[in-house]
Design a protein around this motif. Structure first.
Motif, PDB file in Angstrom:
ATOM      1  N   LEU A  37       0.810  -1.226   0.006  1.00 26.00           N
ATOM      2  CA  LEU A  37      -0.070  -0.006  -0.040  1.00 26.00           C
ATOM      3  C   LEU A  37       0.947   1.033   0.059  1.00 26.00           C
ATOM      4  O   LEU A  37       1.245   1.598   1.167  1.00 26.00           O
ATOM      5  CB  LEU A  37      -0.970  -0.012   1.203  1.00 26.00           C
ATOM      6  CG  LEU A  37      -1.898   1.256   1.389  1.00 26.00           C
ATOM      7  CD1 LEU A  37      -2.679   1.557   0.182  1.00 26.00           C
ATOM      8  CD2 LEU A  37      -2.934   1.097   2.567  1.00 26.00           C
ATOM      9  N   TYR A  38       1.159   1.748  -1.103  1.00 27.83           N
ATOM     10  CA  TYR A  38       1.788   3.108  -1.557  1.00 27.83           C
ATOM     11  C   TYR A  38       1.401   4.005  -0.301  1.00 27.83           C
ATOM     12  O   TYR A  38       0.232   4.149  -0.102  1.00 27.83           O
ATOM     13  CB  TYR A  38       1.832   3.710  -2.722  1.00 27.83           C
ATOM     14  CG  TYR A  38       2.772   2.679  -3.684  1.00 27.83           C
ATOM     15  CD1 TYR A  38       4.007   2.911  -3.648  1.00 27.83           C
ATOM     16  CD2 TYR A  38       2.230   1.851  -4.564  1.00 27.83           C
ATOM     17  CE1 TYR A  38       4.997   2.059  -4.230  1.00 27.83           C
ATOM     18  CE2 TYR A  38       2.924   1.206  -5.323  1.00 27.83           C
ATOM     19  CZ  TYR A  38       4.312   1.163  -5.171  1.00 27.83           C
ATOM     20  OH  TYR A  38       5.097   0.231  -6.270  1.00 27.83           O
ATOM     21  N   ASN A  42       3.676   3.377   7.946  1.00 29.94           N
ATOM     22  CA  ASN A  42       3.847   2.942   9.201  1.00 29.94           C
ATOM     23  C   ASN A  42       3.087   1.405   9.320  1.00 29.94           C
ATOM     24  O   ASN A  42       3.078   0.766  10.068  1.00 29.94           O
ATOM     25  CB  ASN A  42       3.287   3.620  10.371  1.00 29.94           C
ATOM     26  CG  ASN A  42       1.738   4.055  10.124  1.00 29.94           C
ATOM     27  OD1 ASN A  42       1.250   3.710   9.098  1.00 29.94           O
ATOM     28  ND2 ASN A  42       1.205   4.835  11.074  1.00 29.94           N
ATOM     29  N   GLY A  43       2.588   0.909   8.063  1.00 31.45           N
ATOM     30  CA  GLY A  43       2.041  -0.186   7.808  1.00 31.45           C
ATOM     31  C   GLY A  43       0.786  -0.529   8.697  1.00 31.45           C
ATOM     32  O   GLY A  43       0.383  -1.713   8.986  1.00 31.45           O
ATOM     33  N   ALA A  73       6.977   4.507   0.879  1.00 34.24           N
ATOM     34  CA  ALA A  73       7.230   5.988   1.240  1.00 34.24           C
ATOM     35  C   ALA A  73       7.260   6.382  -0.292  1.00 34.24           C
ATOM     36  O   ALA A  73       7.241   7.865  -0.417  1.00 34.24           O
ATOM     37  CB  ALA A  73       8.162   6.405   2.041  1.00 34.24           C
ATOM     38  N   ASP A  74       8.072   5.719  -1.181  1.00 32.03           N
ATOM     39  CA  ASP A  74       8.294   6.346  -2.411  1.00 32.03           C
ATOM     40  C   ASP A  74       7.115   6.433  -3.226  1.00 32.03           C
ATOM     41  O   ASP A  74       6.981   5.699  -4.316  1.00 32.03           O
ATOM     42  CB  ASP A  74       9.355   5.578  -3.229  1.00 32.03           C
ATOM     43  CG  ASP A  74       9.731   6.177  -4.361  1.00 32.03           C
ATOM     44  OD1 ASP A  74       9.483   7.259  -4.722  1.00 32.03           O
ATOM     45  OD2 ASP A  74      10.350   5.432  -5.214  1.00 32.03           O
ATOM     46  N   PHE A 100      -1.412   7.295  -6.164  1.00 31.25           N
ATOM     47  CA  PHE A 100      -0.094   8.123  -6.316  1.00 31.25           C
ATOM     48  C   PHE A 100       0.419   7.625  -7.561  1.00 31.25           C
ATOM     49  O   PHE A 100      -0.003   6.634  -8.117  1.00 31.25           O
ATOM     50  CB  PHE A 100       0.715   7.131  -5.108  1.00 31.25           C
ATOM     51  CG  PHE A 100       0.352   7.718  -3.834  1.00 31.25           C
ATOM     52  CD1 PHE A 100       0.706   9.159  -3.252  1.00 31.25           C
ATOM     53  CD2 PHE A 100      -0.282   6.749  -2.915  1.00 31.25           C
ATOM     54  CE1 PHE A 100      -0.151   9.371  -2.129  1.00 31.25           C
ATOM     55  CE2 PHE A 100      -0.814   7.213  -1.632  1.00 31.25           C
ATOM     56  CZ  PHE A 100      -0.645   8.476  -1.066  1.00 31.25           C
ATOM     57  N   PRO A 101       1.413   8.389  -8.220  1.00 31.24           N
ATOM     58  CA  PRO A 101       2.113   8.064  -9.184  1.00 31.24           C
ATOM     59  C   PRO A 101       2.663   6.772  -9.345  1.00 31.24           C
ATOM     60  O   PRO A 101       2.666   5.878 -10.502  1.00 31.24           O
ATOM     61  CB  PRO A 101       3.244   8.888  -9.392  1.00 31.24           C
ATOM     62  CG  PRO A 101       2.431  10.132  -8.861  1.00 31.24           C
ATOM     63  CD  PRO A 101       1.853   9.615  -7.651  1.00 31.24           C
ATOM     64  N   ALA A 102       3.178   6.049  -8.403  1.00 35.23           N
ATOM     65  CA  ALA A 102       4.014   4.816  -8.135  1.00 35.23           C
ATOM     66  C   ALA A 102       2.910   3.671  -8.387  1.00 35.23           C
ATOM     67  O   ALA A 102       3.168   2.556  -8.972  1.00 35.23           O
ATOM     68  CB  ALA A 102       4.517   4.725  -6.922  1.00 35.23           C
TER      69      ALA A 102
END
Length: 105
Positions: A37-38, A42-43, A73-74, A100-102
């Motif tokens: 999960l982008y 902290n999971g 985080a990225d 997110f872009p990732a």
């Protein structure tokens, strides 16, 4: 997502990235493969301002991140964790962006 084997325990850690599958992680306790999960640094299974705060602490040198946390985080997918990633997490939390872009890579 928190692995079912950890529900109710004090230890909710996902720290094993599976090589070649950037969108998957492996539970360090039972080995179950779970989606990454982008933004969830902290999971805990949610993307919140706490996750952005952890990225900021990392950038200031106040905390270290595991390999799993660095991947989460990225969020822009450029291979680095920067203030841009923290900013994107904040935008996501405020509802200004919906992904997110990732996630698109």
């Amino acid at each position: 997502e928190i692995c079912a084997c950890l529900v109710g325990s004090e230890m909710c850690i996902r720290d094993s990235h599976i090589r070649g599958t950037d969108d998957k992680t492996k539970c360090s306790v039972c080995g179950k493969v779970m989606p990454l999960l982008y933004g969830d640094v902290n999971g805990d299974g949610e993307v919140t301002s706490t996750d952005a705060g952890i990225v900021i602490l990392y950038l200031k040198g106040k905390t270290e991140l595991t390999a799993e946390q660095l991947l989460a985080a990225d969020v822009n997918g450029d291979g680095q964790v920067t203030s841009s990633d923290a900013g994107n997490i904040i935008l996501y939390c405020k509802g200004k962006i919906s992904s997110f872009p990732a996630s698109a890579n």
